[in-house]
Design a protein around this motif. Sequence first.
Motif, short mmCIF file in Angstrom:
data_model
loop_
_atom_site.label_atom_id
_atom_site.label_comp_id
_atom_site.label_asym_id
_atom_site.label_seq_id
_atom_site.Cartn_x
_atom_site.Cartn_y
_atom_site.Cartn_z
N PRO A 99 0.82 -1.21 0.00
CA PRO A 99 0.00 0.00 0.00
C PRO A 99 0.85 1.26 0.00
N GLU A 100 0.43 2.24 -0.75
CA GLU A 100 1.03 3.57 -0.83
C GLU A 100 2.41 3.62 -1.49
N VAL A 101 2.91 2.50 -1.99
CA VAL A 101 4.21 2.49 -2.64
C VAL A 101 4.03 2.91 -4.09
N SER A 102 4.74 3.97 -4.48
CA SER A 102 4.65 4.45 -5.85
C SER A 102 5.96 4.28 -6.61
N GLU A 103 7.03 3.91 -5.91
CA GLU A 103 8.33 3.78 -6.57
C GLU A 103 9.18 2.75 -5.81
N VAL A 104 9.86 1.90 -6.56
CA VAL A 104 10.77 0.91 -5.99
C VAL A 104 12.08 0.97 -6.76
N ARG A 105 13.16 1.06 -6.03
CA ARG A 105 14.50 1.05 -6.63
C ARG A 105 15.28 -0.09 -6.00
N VAL A 106 15.86 -0.94 -6.85
CA VAL A 106 16.65 -2.07 -6.36
C VAL A 106 18.04 -1.96 -6.97
N GLU A 107 19.03 -1.88 -6.10
CA GLU A 107 20.43 -1.85 -6.52
C GLU A 107 21.06 -3.19 -6.17
N VAL A 108 21.62 -3.85 -7.16
CA VAL A 108 22.34 -5.10 -6.92
C VAL A 108 23.83 -4.77 -6.89
N THR A 109 24.49 -5.18 -5.82
CA THR A 109 25.90 -4.90 -5.63
C THR A 109 26.64 -6.17 -5.20
N PHE A 110 27.92 -6.19 -5.44
CA PHE A 110 28.75 -7.31 -4.97
C PHE A 110 29.84 -6.81 -4.04
N ASP A 111 29.59 -5.65 -3.46
CA ASP A 111 30.52 -5.06 -2.50
C ASP A 111 29.76 -4.71 -1.24
N PRO A 112 29.90 -5.45 -0.18
CA PRO A 112 30.80 -6.60 -0.02
C PRO A 112 30.21 -7.84 -0.67
N PRO A 113 31.08 -8.77 -1.06
CA PRO A 113 30.57 -10.01 -1.65
C PRO A 113 29.83 -10.85 -0.63
N TRP A 114 28.83 -11.58 -1.12
CA TRP A 114 28.07 -12.47 -0.24
C TRP A 114 28.91 -13.68 0.10
N ASP A 115 28.73 -14.20 1.32
CA ASP A 115 29.30 -15.50 1.69
C ASP A 115 28.31 -16.17 2.64
N LYS A 116 28.54 -17.43 2.90
CA LYS A 116 27.57 -18.24 3.66
C LYS A 116 27.41 -17.79 5.10
N THR A 117 28.32 -17.00 5.62
CA THR A 117 28.19 -16.54 7.01
C THR A 117 27.06 -15.51 7.14
N ARG A 118 26.56 -14.97 6.05
CA ARG A 118 25.47 -14.00 6.08
C ARG A 118 24.10 -14.65 6.27
N MET A 119 24.03 -15.96 6.16
CA MET A 119 22.75 -16.66 6.29
C MET A 119 22.29 -16.67 7.75
N SER A 120 20.97 -16.63 7.92
CA SER A 120 20.40 -16.75 9.27
C SER A 120 20.57 -18.19 9.76
N GLU A 121 20.39 -18.37 11.06
CA GLU A 121 20.45 -19.72 11.63
C GLU A 121 19.40 -20.61 10.99
N ALA A 122 18.21 -20.05 10.75
CA ALA A 122 17.13 -20.84 10.14
C ALA A 122 17.51 -21.32 8.75
N ALA A 123 18.15 -20.44 7.96
CA ALA A 123 18.57 -20.83 6.61
C ALA A 123 19.64 -21.91 6.66
N LYS A 124 20.59 -21.77 7.58
CA LYS A 124 21.64 -22.78 7.71
C LYS A 124 21.04 -24.14 8.04
N LEU A 125 20.10 -24.15 8.97
CA LEU A 125 19.47 -25.41 9.35
C LEU A 125 18.64 -25.98 8.20
N GLN A 126 17.93 -25.11 7.50
CA GLN A 126 17.10 -25.55 6.39
C GLN A 126 17.94 -26.17 5.27
#
Length: 118
Positions: free
Chosen positions: A68-95
């Motif tokens: 609701p009320e959203v008229s604009e969305v901007r998504v920036e994809v970046t690789f700085d800092p690069p993703w690694d597996k330590t960024r996952m939540s505990e739930a994701a790791k278990l899943q």
Amino acid sequence: MVWQQLKTVRDPEIPVNIVDLGLIYAAEVSAAENGGKRITVRMTLTAPGCAMSDVIKTEVERKLASLPEVSEVRVEVTFDPPWDKTRMSEAAKLQLGFDSDYGALPPQQSRGPFKIVR
């Protein structure tokens, strides 16, 4: 509300939502120039050559634009800092079958009077 909506977006190649995967670096809501709200997202992908990058980015834009009320969305994809597996939540790791301490640094070794030989 934004984070809850982002949790409905899944990486098609990994059965976990992009928030729990640790792909979202920032999400901000501000006033849009033409009225309504602007949502700006800074995110990454699991790898620079991710074949699903356009699919994931489009899904984020579509899901956030439906709020609701959203008229604009901007998504920036970046690789700085690069993703690694330590960024996952505990739930994701278990899943995904990782131990809950996956990616954690090993404990400090004792500096006692004995030399550790490997």
